[in-house]
Scaffold this motif. Structure first.
Motif, PDB file in Angstrom:
ATOM      1  N   LEU A 149      47.308  54.533  64.842  1.00  0.00           N
ATOM      2  CA  LEU A 149      48.311  55.056  65.765  1.00  0.00           C
ATOM      3  C   LEU A 149      48.309  54.243  67.044  1.00  0.00           C
ATOM      4  O   LEU A 149      47.273  54.072  67.688  1.00  0.00           O
ATOM      5  CB  LEU A 149      48.041  56.530  66.076  1.00  0.00           C
ATOM      6  CG  LEU A 149      49.026  57.190  67.061  1.00  0.00           C
ATOM      7  CD1 LEU A 149      50.434  57.240  66.460  1.00  0.00           C
ATOM      8  CD2 LEU A 149      48.547  58.577  67.457  1.00  0.00           C
ATOM      9  N   ILE A 150      49.482  53.731  67.401  1.00  0.00           N
ATOM     10  CA  ILE A 150      49.673  53.027  68.661  1.00  0.00           C
ATOM     11  C   ILE A 150      50.489  53.923  69.582  1.00  0.00           C
ATOM     12  O   ILE A 150      51.576  54.379  69.216  1.00  0.00           O
ATOM     13  CB  ILE A 150      50.420  51.697  68.449  1.00  0.00           C
ATOM     14  CG1 ILE A 150      49.624  50.765  67.527  1.00  0.00           C
ATOM     15  CG2 ILE A 150      50.711  51.016  69.788  1.00  0.00           C
ATOM     16  CD1 ILE A 150      50.401  49.533  67.091  1.00  0.00           C
ATOM     17  N   GLN A 151      49.973  54.187  70.763  1.00  0.00           N
ATOM     18  CA  GLN A 151      50.701  54.926  71.790  1.00  0.00           C
ATOM     19  C   GLN A 151      50.889  53.984  72.965  1.00  0.00           C
ATOM     20  O   GLN A 151      49.922  53.469  73.517  1.00  0.00           O
ATOM     21  CB  GLN A 151      49.944  56.186  72.200  1.00  0.00           C
ATOM     22  CG  GLN A 151      49.831  57.197  71.068  1.00  0.00           C
ATOM     23  CD  GLN A 151      49.042  58.427  71.455  1.00  0.00           C
ATOM     24  OE1 GLN A 151      47.893  58.326  71.866  1.00  0.00           O
ATOM     25  NE2 GLN A 151      49.661  59.593  71.318  1.00  0.00           N
ATOM     26  N   LYS A 188      52.961  54.767  63.965  1.00  0.00           N
ATOM     27  CA  LYS A 188      51.943  54.765  62.923  1.00  0.00           C
ATOM     28  C   LYS A 188      52.009  53.423  62.206  1.00  0.00           C
ATOM     29  O   LYS A 188      53.098  52.918  61.905  1.00  0.00           O
ATOM     30  CB  LYS A 188      52.176  55.903  61.933  1.00  0.00           C
ATOM     31  CG  LYS A 188      51.877  57.277  62.502  1.00  0.00           C
ATOM     32  CD  LYS A 188      52.024  58.361  61.448  1.00  0.00           C
ATOM     33  CE  LYS A 188      51.663  59.722  62.028  1.00  0.00           C
ATOM     34  NZ  LYS A 188      51.801  60.801  61.013  1.00  0.00           N
ATOM     35  N   THR A 189      50.854  52.835  61.935  1.00  0.00           N
ATOM     36  CA  THR A 189      50.787  51.546  61.254  1.00  0.00           C
ATOM     37  C   THR A 189      49.672  51.592  60.220  1.00  0.00           C
ATOM     38  O   THR A 189      48.946  52.586  60.099  1.00  0.00           O
ATOM     39  CB  THR A 189      50.531  50.390  62.251  1.00  0.00           C
ATOM     40  OG1 THR A 189      49.148  50.385  62.645  1.00  0.00           O
ATOM     41  CG2 THR A 189      51.398  50.507  63.487  1.00  0.00           C
ATOM     42  N   THR A 190      49.544  50.494  59.505  1.00  0.00           N
ATOM     43  CA  THR A 190      48.494  50.401  58.502  1.00  0.00           C
ATOM     44  C   THR A 190      48.101  48.943  58.319  1.00  0.00           C
ATOM     45  O   THR A 190      48.857  48.033  58.676  1.00  0.00           O
ATOM     46  CB  THR A 190      48.970  50.994  57.156  1.00  0.00           C
ATOM     47  OG1 THR A 190      47.865  51.086  56.248  1.00  0.00           O
ATOM     48  CG2 THR A 190      50.063  50.140  56.517  1.00  0.00           C
ATOM     49  N   TRP A 191      46.916  48.725  57.796  1.00  0.00           N
ATOM     50  CA  TRP A 191      46.468  47.364  57.504  1.00  0.00           C
ATOM     51  C   TRP A 191      47.403  46.730  56.481  1.00  0.00           C
ATOM     52  O   TRP A 191      47.822  47.366  55.521  1.00  0.00           O
ATOM     53  CB  TRP A 191      45.036  47.358  56.974  1.00  0.00           C
ATOM     54  CG  TRP A 191      44.078  47.976  57.955  1.00  0.00           C
ATOM     55  CD1 TRP A 191      43.436  49.169  57.844  1.00  0.00           C
ATOM     56  CD2 TRP A 191      43.695  47.434  59.229  1.00  0.00           C
ATOM     57  NE1 TRP A 191      42.682  49.411  58.955  1.00  0.00           N
ATOM     58  CE2 TRP A 191      42.811  48.359  59.824  1.00  0.00           C
ATOM     59  CE3 TRP A 191      44.007  46.267  59.928  1.00  0.00           C
ATOM     60  CZ2 TRP A 191      42.236  48.158  61.079  1.00  0.00           C
ATOM     61  CZ3 TRP A 191      43.441  46.056  61.180  1.00  0.00           C
ATOM     62  CH2 TRP A 191      42.572  46.986  61.735  1.00  0.00           C
ATOM     63  N   GLY A 192      47.749  45.486  56.690  1.00  0.00           N
ATOM     64  CA  GLY A 192      48.686  44.788  55.816  1.00  0.00           C
ATOM     65  C   GLY A 192      50.026  44.567  56.474  1.00  0.00           C
ATOM     66  O   GLY A 192      50.772  43.679  56.067  1.00  0.00           O
ATOM     67  N   LEU A 193      50.361  45.376  57.489  1.00  0.00           N
ATOM     68  CA  LEU A 193      51.553  45.132  58.287  1.00  0.00           C
ATOM     69  C   LEU A 193      51.205  44.210  59.458  1.00  0.00           C
ATOM     70  O   LEU A 193      50.062  44.171  59.909  1.00  0.00           O
ATOM     71  CB  LEU A 193      52.127  46.447  58.820  1.00  0.00           C
ATOM     72  CG  LEU A 193      52.697  47.396  57.769  1.00  0.00           C
ATOM     73  CD1 LEU A 193      53.179  48.688  58.427  1.00  0.00           C
ATOM     74  CD2 LEU A 193      53.833  46.737  56.993  1.00  0.00           C
TER      75      LEU A 193
END
Length: 203
Positions: A19-21, A32-37
């Motif tokens: 989570l990036i705020q 919201k992000t995930t590894w691979g992006l």
């Protein structure tokens, strides 16, 4: 029996969303992000540089090419509440997370869908054209795909529409030549050590 390696110890943690705020253009945003992006732990410097210098009107219809998890396009949607923003990417994981982030940021003036370049745009939105197209172009996208981006962007812009790109500074001369050949004009908006923001207008 030897204890499990660090790879097994951390594996479930790696499956969890990140989570990036942050604040972009004065707007509080969450992603919201995930590894691979691309740039999953923080908004990348190229996106931040473009957002410092881009001009957005409240009623602009916008298109973000290669949206990733959506920081650029969703910020445009915030800045253009009376327009509609489309976010496209060829990666289904990117589209999945953009959908999550549209909901997370409570936006109702944007949508997202899979597209390799702009090849699905006409099918999804018909003859509608955009006032503003943006792209954070990957360093190794290749001249062929860049050529498609340029010509397709021209065809999907309203007269007077703007096309902004941010690229690594090393290919700024290629972007300048391409803009001049396809659009007939070029403006260097901001050149930094690592990234350059440039724009062109459909005359």
């Amino acid at each position: 029996m030897s204890p499990p390696s660090k790879y097994f110890q951390n594996i479930e943690q790696y499956r969890q969303d990140l989570l990036i705020q942050t604040e972009l253009c004065g707007e509080a945003m969450q992603f919201k992000t995930t590894w691979g992006l691309f740039s999953p732990r923080a908004i990348d410097d190229g996106t931040k540089l473009m957002l410092q210098y881009i001009q957005v009107n409240e009623d602009d219809d916008c298109l973000d090419i290669g949206c990733g998890y959506g920081p650029l396009g969703l910020t445009l949607a915030k800045l253009a509440p009376n327009g509609h923003t489309c976010l496209i990417d060829k990666d289904f994981v990117a589209i999945k997370y953009t959908e999550k982030n549209i909901q997370l940021n409570k936006l109702n003036n944007c949508d997202t869908f899979l597209s390799n370049g702009l090849d699905q745009v006409s099918e999804k939105i018909g003859r509608k054209k955009f006032n503003l197209i943006v792209s954070n172009i990957p360093a190794k996208v290749g001249n062929e795909l860049l050529s498609l981006f340029m010509v397709d962007a021209l065809n999907h812009l309203e007269p007077g529409g703007r096309f902004y790109v941010v690229t690594i500074t090393g290919i700024r001369k290629y972007i300048e030549r391409s803009f001049k050949e396809v659009f007939g004009n070029y403006k260097k908006v901001k050149q930094g050590k690592t990234y350059t923001v440039a724009m062109t207008i459909k005359e």
